[in-house]
Write a protein that holds these residues in place. Structure first.
Motif, short mmCIF file in Angstrom:
data_model
loop_
_atom_site.label_atom_id
_atom_site.label_comp_id
_atom_site.label_asym_id
_atom_site.label_seq_id
_atom_site.Cartn_x
_atom_site.Cartn_y
_atom_site.Cartn_z
N MET A 270 0.85 -1.19 0.00
CA MET A 270 0.00 0.00 0.00
C MET A 270 0.88 1.24 0.00
SD MET A 270 -3.07 1.08 2.65
CE MET A 270 -2.07 0.82 4.12
N LEU A 271 0.52 2.18 -0.83
CA LEU A 271 1.26 3.43 -0.92
C LEU A 271 0.61 4.48 -0.02
CD1 LEU A 271 3.75 4.20 -2.67
CD2 LEU A 271 2.17 5.32 -4.25
N LEU A 272 1.39 5.07 0.87
CA LEU A 272 0.88 6.08 1.79
C LEU A 272 1.60 7.40 1.58
CD1 LEU A 272 0.61 4.24 5.24
CD2 LEU A 272 -1.21 4.66 3.58
N ARG A 273 0.89 8.47 1.85
CA ARG A 273 1.48 9.81 1.93
C ARG A 273 1.49 10.22 3.40
NH1 ARG A 273 1.39 13.22 -2.35
NH2 ARG A 273 1.53 11.23 -3.44
N VAL A 274 2.65 10.60 3.92
CA VAL A 274 2.81 11.02 5.31
C VAL A 274 3.32 12.46 5.31
CG1 VAL A 274 3.87 10.52 7.54
CG2 VAL A 274 3.40 8.64 5.94
N ARG A 275 2.52 13.37 5.86
CA ARG A 275 2.93 14.78 5.92
C ARG A 275 3.42 15.10 7.34
NH1 ARG A 275 -0.64 18.94 2.90
NH2 ARG A 275 0.28 17.65 1.27
N VAL A 276 4.62 15.65 7.41
CA VAL A 276 5.27 15.89 8.69
C VAL A 276 5.77 17.32 8.75
CG1 VAL A 276 7.19 15.21 10.19
CG2 VAL A 276 5.97 13.47 8.88
N THR A 277 5.51 17.98 9.86
CA THR A 277 6.14 19.27 10.16
C THR A 277 7.28 19.01 11.13
OG1 THR A 277 4.10 20.53 9.85
CG2 THR A 277 5.81 21.56 11.17
N LEU A 278 8.46 19.52 10.82
CA LEU A 278 9.63 19.19 11.61
C LEU A 278 10.57 20.38 11.69
CD1 LEU A 278 12.08 17.09 9.42
CD2 LEU A 278 9.98 18.04 8.50
N PRO A 279 11.45 20.40 12.71
CA PRO A 279 12.43 21.48 12.80
C PRO A 279 13.36 21.44 11.59
CG PRO A 279 12.26 20.30 14.89
CD PRO A 279 11.50 19.49 13.88
N ASP A 280 13.62 22.59 10.99
CA ASP A 280 14.46 22.68 9.80
C ASP A 280 15.92 22.83 10.24
OD1 ASP A 280 15.34 22.83 7.23
OD2 ASP A 280 14.62 24.86 6.86
N ARG A 281 16.47 21.74 10.75
CA ARG A 281 17.86 21.74 11.20
C ARG A 281 18.51 20.41 10.83
NH1 ARG A 281 15.21 21.60 16.52
NH2 ARG A 281 15.29 19.47 17.34
N PRO A 282 19.85 20.40 10.69
CA PRO A 282 20.53 19.17 10.28
C PRO A 282 20.23 18.00 11.22
CG PRO A 282 22.03 21.05 10.19
CD PRO A 282 20.77 21.53 10.87
N GLY A 283 19.96 16.86 10.62
CA GLY A 283 19.75 15.64 11.39
C GLY A 283 18.30 15.25 11.59
N THR A 284 17.40 16.23 11.62
CA THR A 284 16.00 15.91 11.90
C THR A 284 15.37 15.11 10.77
OG1 THR A 284 15.80 17.94 13.20
CG2 THR A 284 13.77 16.83 12.59
N ARG B 69 11.09 25.96 10.53
CA ARG B 69 10.28 24.75 10.41
C ARG B 69 10.15 24.37 8.94
NH1 ARG B 69 9.20 21.90 14.83
NH2 ARG B 69 7.04 21.44 14.26
N ALA B 70 9.94 23.10 8.70
CA ALA B 70 9.73 22.59 7.35
C ALA B 70 8.50 21.70 7.33
CB ALA B 70 10.95 21.83 6.86
N VAL B 71 7.84 21.65 6.19
CA VAL B 71 6.71 20.74 5.97
C VAL B 71 7.09 19.84 4.81
CG1 VAL B 71 4.26 20.50 5.46
CG2 VAL B 71 5.05 22.46 6.80
N ASP B 72 7.20 18.54 5.08
CA ASP B 72 7.63 17.58 4.08
C ASP B 72 6.58 16.50 3.89
OD1 ASP B 72 9.99 18.99 4.02
OD2 ASP B 72 11.17 17.48 5.10
#
Length: 235
Positions: free
Chosen positions: A1-15, A42-45
Motif C-alpha cells: 500500500m502506498l501512503l502519503r505522510v505529511r510531517v512538520t519538523l524542525p528545519d535543522r541538520p539531522g532531523t 520549520r519545514a513541511v515535508d
C-alpha cells in the motif's frame, strides 16, 4: 500500500534523517520526499512510502511522535508518487491535443497529481448558497474521476476563488475556478481505515489553480458550451 505522510519538523541538520530512519524502522519504504514549505525554522515535508498492508499505522505514528519537535499533519493512501512540473506540462499537452475531452482529462489526472481521493468539475450558480438553503438547485457535476462518491456532496465554494476548505463530510478539499461559465474544479481527500489526510497545503492549492487556469486558456470558449449534466451535487 502506498501512503502519503505529511510531517512538520524542525528545519535543522539531522532531523530529516531521524524521520527517515523512524519510517524505515516502522516498516515503511520511502519512495519520494517532497518539501512543501520551509519557513521560520520549520519545514513541511511529504513522504511517499510503501507500507505493508498488514502493519498497523499506529506504530508509524507512535515512532514519528517520539521525535522531538516533529508533528504528523496527516497520513493517507496515495494513488501514486507526486508528479513534477514536467507531468503538468504533459497533461496540458494532452488537453490541447483533445480539447473536446479536456475537462474529463484534467479531472481524471488531478487525484494522482494532488494526492487526492477524487476530483470533480462542477458548474456553480452565482446564488448557489441561497438556492441550496431553500432546497433549490445546487452545483451540477460536469465531469468526475472514477472514485467520486455517489451522490456527490460538494462544499460551499462561493465566492469562487482558489483555496483549501472542508467538505460536508469533513473531507479535505481544494477548489479552483476556471474563471468562466461558473465552472470550478474540486479535489477531495477523505478519512479511511484510520487514516487521516492532511489539509491541502498552500503550494498544492497554487498548483491546482495554475493547472486550471492553463486548461481554461487552452479550452477557451468550449467552457461556455458545457452542457448541463444530469448529476446534481447535494448539500
Amino acid at each position: 500500500m502506498l501512503l502519503r505522510v505529511r510531517v512538520t519538523l524542525p528545519d535543522r541538520p539531522g532531523t530529516l534523517g531521524q524521520v527517515a530512519r523512524t519510517l524505515g524502522v516502522a516498516g515503511a519504504d520511502i519512495v519520494q520526499v517532497t518539501v512543501l514549505e520551509r519557513f521560520g525554522g520549520r519545514a513541511v515535508d511529504d513522504f511517499t512510502v510503501v507500507w505493508p498492508g498488514a502493519a498497523r499505522v499506529e506504530r508509524l505514528l507512535a515512532g514519528l511522535g517520539a521525535i522531538p519537535g516533529v508533528r504528523v499533519d496527516g497520513i493517507w493512501q496515495a494513488i501514486g508518487t507526486p508528479n513534477t512540473g514536467g507531468q503538468d506540462a504533459e497533461l496540458l499537452a494532452q488537453i490541447a491535443a483533445n480539447p473536446s475531452e479536456g475537462i474529463a482529462i484534467l479531472v481524471d489526472a488531478v487525484p494522482a497529481l494532488m494526492a487526492a481521493d477524487w476530483a470533480a468539475a462542477a458548474t456553480v450558480p452565482t446564488d448557489w448558497a441561497a438556492r441550496r438553503g431553500v432546497g433549490g438547485d445546487g452545483a451540477t457535476i460536469v465531469a468526475s474521476s472514477w472514485r467520486t462518491p455517489t451522490p456527490c456532496r460538494l462544499p460551499e465554494v462561493t465566492p469562487l476563488r482558489a483555496r483549501a476548505l472542508t467538505g460536508p463530510d469533513a473531507n479535505r478539499c481544494a477548489v479552483a475556478p476556471f474563471g468562466r461559465a461558473g465552472l470550478v474544479l474540486l479535489a477531495s481527500r477523505a478519512d479511511a481505515d484510520k487514516l487521516v489526510p492532511a489539509e491541502f497545503h498552500a503550494t498544492e492549492v497554487d498548483r491546482l489553480a495554475q493547472l486550471v487556469r492553463a486548461a481554461a486558456v487552452i479550452l477557451g470558449d468550449r467552457l461556455d458550451l458545457v452542457a448541463a449534466p444530469a448529476v446534481t451535487a447535494t448539500s
